[in-house]
Write a protein that holds these residues in place. Structure first.
Motif, PDB file in Angstrom:
ATOM      1  N   SER A  27       0.482  -0.883  -0.224  1.00 52.79           N
ATOM      2  CA  SER A  27      -0.024  -0.456   0.080  1.00 52.79           C
ATOM      3  C   SER A  27       0.914   1.038   0.341  1.00 52.79           C
ATOM      4  N   SER A  54      -9.755  -6.670  -1.925  1.00 52.25           N
ATOM      5  CA  SER A  54     -10.601  -5.756  -1.675  1.00 52.25           C
ATOM      6  C   SER A  54      -9.555  -4.916  -0.373  1.00 52.25           C
ATOM      7  N   GLU A  55      -8.521  -5.662   1.115  1.00 53.95           N
ATOM      8  CA  GLU A  55      -8.376  -5.533   1.711  1.00 53.95           C
ATOM      9  C   GLU A  55      -6.999  -4.326   1.566  1.00 53.95           C
ATOM     10  N   ARG A  57      -7.220  -2.415  -1.326  1.00 51.27           N
ATOM     11  CA  ARG A  57      -7.875  -0.450  -1.643  1.00 51.27           C
ATOM     12  C   ARG A  57      -8.469  -0.215  -0.229  1.00 51.27           C
ATOM     13  N   GLU A  58      -8.753  -0.636   0.421  1.00 49.30           N
ATOM     14  CA  GLU A  58     -10.464  -0.412   1.158  1.00 49.30           C
ATOM     15  C   GLU A  58      -8.344   0.764   1.965  1.00 49.30           C
ATOM     16  N   ARG A  59      -7.002  -0.152   2.706  1.00 45.32           N
ATOM     17  CA  ARG A  59      -6.532   0.775   2.991  1.00 45.32           C
ATOM     18  C   ARG A  59      -6.034   2.192   2.025  1.00 45.32           C
ATOM     19  N   ALA A  62      -8.519   3.875   2.632  1.00 45.99           N
ATOM     20  CA  ALA A  62      -8.630   4.791   3.889  1.00 45.99           C
ATOM     21  C   ALA A  62      -7.432   6.082   4.560  1.00 45.99           C
TER      22      ALA A  62
END
Length: 751
Positions: A27, A54-55, A57-59, A62
């Motif tokens: 990330s 998904s994890e 992208r969410e990180r 955020a």
């Protein structure tokens, strides 16, 4: 190494063990790359699973949101979070400068699974990729394999080019068609490993024999070199003992040690010395591949030589020396595995009849791949391997790239790949094709992250040897630097140290890309010990005849442990691992009794629930009026509950016809008991309505309506049963896209 991995000017492959923060690293590098590129689509991150995508992208999203709120950053005192937010702030600044509006358009962030990326490539040029239309990706393609194999084997009775080849294949396998089908099915599951080679080495009717011999020699030389390195330290002990054994085997059992020339040293690592190496391996290992515990005259170590005291004394001495050598080697697990592999190696000098068979098999497999593509097109589905092959085809070759490949080369400037240890050869070839033409210093970068110790997708043809080779040699023409992360931020020190001690003996000593051998890489804990020490062990012992009681005790003890863990830490995630399914027979009821819900895959099967057994009789009966067992099950199900005498009356009356016809015949139903006639009234009306509805709205709608009208929901007393019924009906809808089932057996297997 973690800091070097964030140098976005260079290409790296990072060994990132469990808990080492690889998602954070990916990330952070992704955010830093965004701050340099012209368009966010120039940065492509590829993961192996949807969850990982998904994890990540969410990180990233955020981080971008947090970086847009300076007042929140001022209160942050975590150095790692500050590092990420700083990179996110730079990415936002670049977004504002170039007008990307990332916070409003997060879909511009290209983070995909390898399968979805392949599908998107193939879909752009369906004709070129030979995929065609918009097929559904499925893992349930066994019926397509069967169709392709049947089509190929049907050529046996014709005059096609492969007719004689099929005859030869069947002859070699004792005309056992079932065995042939089974072997070809197994090959189709792994076709991305062999199909490109079969097409390359098989031109016309000729097999590239020289290429295959060179390949085989390379494998033999590499394996013998590994054996030589493992036995070199004991060569002075082993060589005279092997000569002694060969001499006495030749005396007692003529021919067993034939072609063995006395050794002055260990044989060279060459194909010509394979026979000698296999003799040494057979001397040291049992038939099951374990280190020998003792030797006797069968291995060339007789206890005595009749009439010769001097030779008898020598035999006893040699036998004692060999026993000591076996004791010395007994802890060398990786050497044992190497010798097992050496013993199984084929000879490079294969006779003409075998080459004829290989050529025939290559032609059959080429035709089989064509028939499989036709089967996929007929059924409107493909598997992941076919999608990857279609994507590779859509990009063309390295020498003749397609317009799509040239466009991708222009658009993708930075490529990040997660879980690289689980990529297959086909997927790796795709990455090589995407990076073809990259030059050092042109600003384009490659970043691969993985952990060879966590390679678990062998069933999807993942090859951890590819990961090991890329670490040594780079990817295609892209030079790459290898980095290793050691820290474990996830687990407490006691657990990490226990894993280091325990698993070091479960992995080989040396890496071997050809065999996928991965050495253990120890981790360094960053979390302190906690009060539990990380590992606890409880023994439940009993006599063998009390085994059933022990499994029940285990189930109840595990349930109590889960409840205790939840009481102390309600938000903690808990995993239960079992060795095999038989252990679940006591565990699952114990969890249910304790009121513990769980999630599992292929563990608590739908068909094992009584409510699903009752529900399954509905689609079977509505799909086929002649399915007597399904109709009898309907009549005995709780919504009807006919007594056995009435069921026997109906079954006898319907001997030459369907049970539904018997239920429609007053002369038959009048012979039933008054209780039976009363019980049948509502179910018969409902089933009649369901059969009419099936013709109008399809099987799934009719089953759902019948289940509701028969008050089947009252049979689902627990949350698990209610969820399972809903899942069953969902799966029935998925398998009846055209309104009806194509193959009930396939659907039942899925359930």
């Amino acid at each position: 190494h973690r800091d070097r991995a964030l140098d976005i000017q260079h290409a790296y492959i990072v060994q990132a063990p469990a808990g080492s923060g690889k998602t954070e690293l990916l990330s952070l590098r992704y955010l830093r790359l965004l701050s340099l590129c012209e368009h966010p689509e120039e940065v492509l991150a590829i993961t192996f699973t949807r969850k990982a995508a998904s994890e990540m992208r969410e990180r990233i999203v955020a981080s971008l949101i947090a970086a847009s709120e300076p007042e929140g950053l001022a209160k942050c005192d975590d150095p790692r979070l500050l590092q990420r937010y700083s990179a996110a702030a730079a990415a936002l600044a670049r977004s504002a400068e170039c007008g990307w509006n990332l916070l409003d358009n997060p879909s511009r962030l290209r983070i995909q699974t390898i399968d979805s990326f392949c599908h998107s490539l193939a879909a752009r040029t369906p004709l070129l990729s030979r995929l065609g239309g918009n097929p559904r990706v499925s893992e349930e393609v066994t019926h397509c394999f069967s169709e392709a194999i049947t089509s190929v084997l049907a050529a046996l009775d014709g005059t096609t080019p492969v007719s004689d080849d099929i005859a030869l294949l069947l002859e070699r396998l004792d005309n056992d068609v079932g065995r042939v089908e089974k072997l070809l099915t197994a090959l189709l599951y792994s076709r991305d490993q062999w199909l490109p080679h079969v097409l390359d080495i098989h031109a016309g009717n000729q097999l590239d024999r020289d290429y295959l011999v060179r390949s085989l020699n390379e494998v033999i030389t590499e394996s013998l070199g590994e054996a030589l390195a493992g036995l070199d330290a004991v060569a002075n002990q082993l060589v005279p003992l092997a000569n002694h054994a060969a001499e006495h085997l030749g005396l007692s059992e003529p021919g067993q040690a034939s072609e063995y020339d006395p050794l002055n040293a260990l044989p060279p690592p060459e194909a010509a010395a394979l026979k000698q190496w296999q003799f040494l391996a057979g001397l040291l290992l049992t038939g099951k591949g374990e280190w020998r515990q003792r030797v006797d005259k069968r291995q060339g170590f007789p206890a005595s030589i009749e009439g010769d005291k001097e030779q008898t004394a020598l035999c006893k001495q040699r036998k004692l020396e060999f026993q000591e050598l076996l004791t010395q080697l007994g802890t060398r697990e990786s050497l044992r595995e190497t010798l097992v592999y050496v013993r199984e190696l084929p000879r490079a000098a294969i006779d003409d009849s075998h080459w004829d068979f290989l050529a025939a098999l290559a032609r059959i497999l080429t035709q089989l791949s064509v028939e499989l593509l036709l089967a996929f097109q007929r059924n409107g589905i493909v598997d992941h391997a076919q999608v990857a092959a279609a994507a590779l085809s859509a990009l063309g070759s390295e020498d003749e790239p397609t317009d799509l490949a040239l466009a991708m080369d222009y658009r993708i400037r930075h490529l990040l790949v997660d879980e690289f240890q689980d990529t297959s050869k086909l997927q790796t070839d795709l990455l090589v094709r995407l990076t073809a033409g990259w030059e050092p210093g042109d600003g384009r970068t490659l970043f691969l992250v993985g952990d060879a110790m966590q390679s678990v997708y062998g069933f999807r043809n993942a090859n951890v040897g590819i990961y090991l080779k890329v670490r040594e040699q780079g990817l295609g023409d892209v030079p790459i630097t290898s980095l290793t992360l050691n820290s474990n931020f996830r687990s407490q020190s006691g657990l990490v140290q226990w894993v280091n001690r325990t698993f070091v003996s479960a992995f080989p000593d040396q890496a071997n890309p050809s065999r996928g051998a991965v050495p253990h890489s120890p981790a360094e804990a960053q979390q302190p010990d906690d009060a539990t020490g990380g590992i606890s062990l409880e023994w439940i012992s009993a006599a063998p005849e009390q085994r059933a009681m022990v499994t029940e005790l285990e189930g109840r003890q595990i349930a109590r442990r889960v409840l205790s863990l939840r009481a102390n830490d309600p938000g903690a995630s808990i995993a239960i691992l079992v060795r095999n399914r038989t252990q679940l027979r006591s565990l699952v009821p114990a969890l249910r009794t304790a009121g513990i819900q769980w999630q599992a895959t292929d563990i608590d099967r739908l068909e094992s629930l009584a409510v699903i057994e009752d529900l399954q009789s509905l689609p079977r009966a509505l799909w086929n009026r002649g399915d007597r067992i399904a109709w009898l099950a309907l009549l005995r199900a709780p919504w009807c509950g006919l007594c056995l005498a009435d069921v026997h009356t109906l079954a006898t009356a319907a001997a030459g016809d369907s049970l539904w016809s018997a239920l429609q015949t007053p002369a038959v139903t009048d012979r039933l008991s008054s209780d039976g006639q009363q019980r049948l009234t509502a179910p018969v009306q409902v089933l009649g309505y369901a059969m009419q509805l099936r013709r109008q709205a399809g099987l799934a709608r009719s089953v759902e309506a019948a289940w509701t009208l028969l008050r089947g929901g009252a049979l689902a007393n627990s949350a698990i049963e209610q969820t399972s019924v809903a899942r069953y009906l969902d799966m029935l809808r998925e398998h009846t896209p055209g309104g009806d089932l194509r193959d009930y057996g396939e659907f039942a297997a899925k359930i």
